[in-house]
Design an enzyme around this catalytic site. Sequence first.
Site, mmCIF file in Angstrom:
data_model
loop_
_atom_site.group_PDB
_atom_site.id
_atom_site.type_symbol
_atom_site.label_atom_id
_atom_site.label_comp_id
_atom_site.label_asym_id
_atom_site.label_seq_id
_atom_site.Cartn_x
_atom_site.Cartn_y
_atom_site.Cartn_z
ATOM 1 N N ASP A 135 -5.886 2.650 -4.805
ATOM 2 C CA ASP A 135 -5.152 3.917 -4.745
ATOM 3 C C ASP A 135 -6.129 5.058 -4.995
ATOM 4 O OD1 ASP A 135 -3.140 5.755 -4.626
ATOM 5 O OD2 ASP A 135 -2.208 5.217 -6.533
ATOM 6 N N ASP B 82 -3.505 6.970 1.593
ATOM 7 C CA ASP B 82 -4.497 6.859 0.517
ATOM 8 C C ASP B 82 -4.293 5.628 -0.372
ATOM 9 O OD1 ASP B 82 -2.143 7.683 -0.635
ATOM 10 O OD2 ASP B 82 -3.037 9.221 -1.897
ATOM 11 N N GLU B 83 -3.606 4.615 0.158
ATOM 12 C CA GLU B 83 -3.225 3.483 -0.700
ATOM 13 C C GLU B 83 -3.086 2.219 0.139
ATOM 14 O OE1 GLU B 83 0.525 2.569 -3.736
ATOM 15 O OE2 GLU B 83 0.554 4.329 -2.435
#
Length: 394
Positions: free
Chosen positions: A15, A109-110
């Site tokens: 993350d 973003d993860e």
Amino acid sequence: MENPPKKERWIIHLDMDAFYPAVEVLDNPDLKGKPVIVGGSRKRGVVSSASYEARKFGVHSAQPIAKALRLCPHGIFLPVRMHRYAEISEQVFGIFHRFTPLVEPLSIDEAFLDVTGSTRLFGTPVEIARKIKDKVLGETGLTVSAGVAPSKFVAKIASDMEKPDGLTVVTAEMVGTFLDPLPVGRMWGVGKVTQEALARLNVRTFRDLRQLDVEVLDRAFGKHGVKMHFLAMGIDEREVEVEHETKSIGHEDTYDQDIMDLDLAGEELLSLSHRVGKRLRAESLKGRTVTLKVKYSDFVLVTRSVTLRSPTDDGFEIFSAVSALLPKTEAGRRPVRLLGVSVSHLVPRGHEDQFLFQDEKKHSKKTELNTAMDSIQERFGKKGIGPARLFKKE
């Protein structure tokens, strides 16, 4: 003959730390150490992401910008630059794929990575996580937090434990000790209402939840209660899914001032429809179901949908559909703060021949026109060509 013991799974949840603000600091180092807040307009927008410096003042994602301004009046408020974030995201995910093909994106973003089969090449799961963190920092200048565990559920919780730039490892033997003291609010799907219902059963921690008779949870919450019971024990058999089918493509806008005029609403829907059409064409998809989303000033949300005879990626066809849906709402009679257009029931372009009654000549001309429009906009921007009604608006 006995089956060989099943190899222990190793999942890494990665993350990026305060991704949007971190990219803004990357592009403008003068912002380092300052409360950076990325989001919509100051009047009606919401926070997309906030730097850790801004979070100290109580600013968080999905919060109205107006409230963030009150909490952190000296904050630096910036608009969302999705194109730039997507560019960095592609670079980061490229690094993930160097270590395993089993990468499941959760957002820009993860991601989850299954590194069970990667240890022979890259070392232990912990070493792999460290190598990924080092590569991301070295090649992008950004930090990423990692959780390493035998399941997706535990790995995701672990990645959040030592942010920013954290690395938390939970082995199979450690799962119970790790989860037991945590508040039930850390579990997916356990919001405020569920927490209050669990509190009435004297359940406040993962330990309380796993020790409660599963039949009690079943009676109180149904299947969700049983699922919570297993998750509290760290039992999560879900695999890392490499591909996620796109369910729908859409755009929505929240307006600084409520829309009361139907003509203005029509102009906004025309703009949204063409943006959706362009995205469909960019992803080589077409869709049959067009949905209109309307949120009134009192936050009441309604949707209206229609299924077309054949799939489309044409902005004018999408606009025609939502225009017919608009009178089925109270737009024009009630103030509107948000409009959205989406297309679902998607099929890959070229697979739409199964739908009958298409006018091939008309279909071909539309395709040629849209291809030309996309090419011109790619070269000269969205003001290079488009519906005359939108140019008049500007």
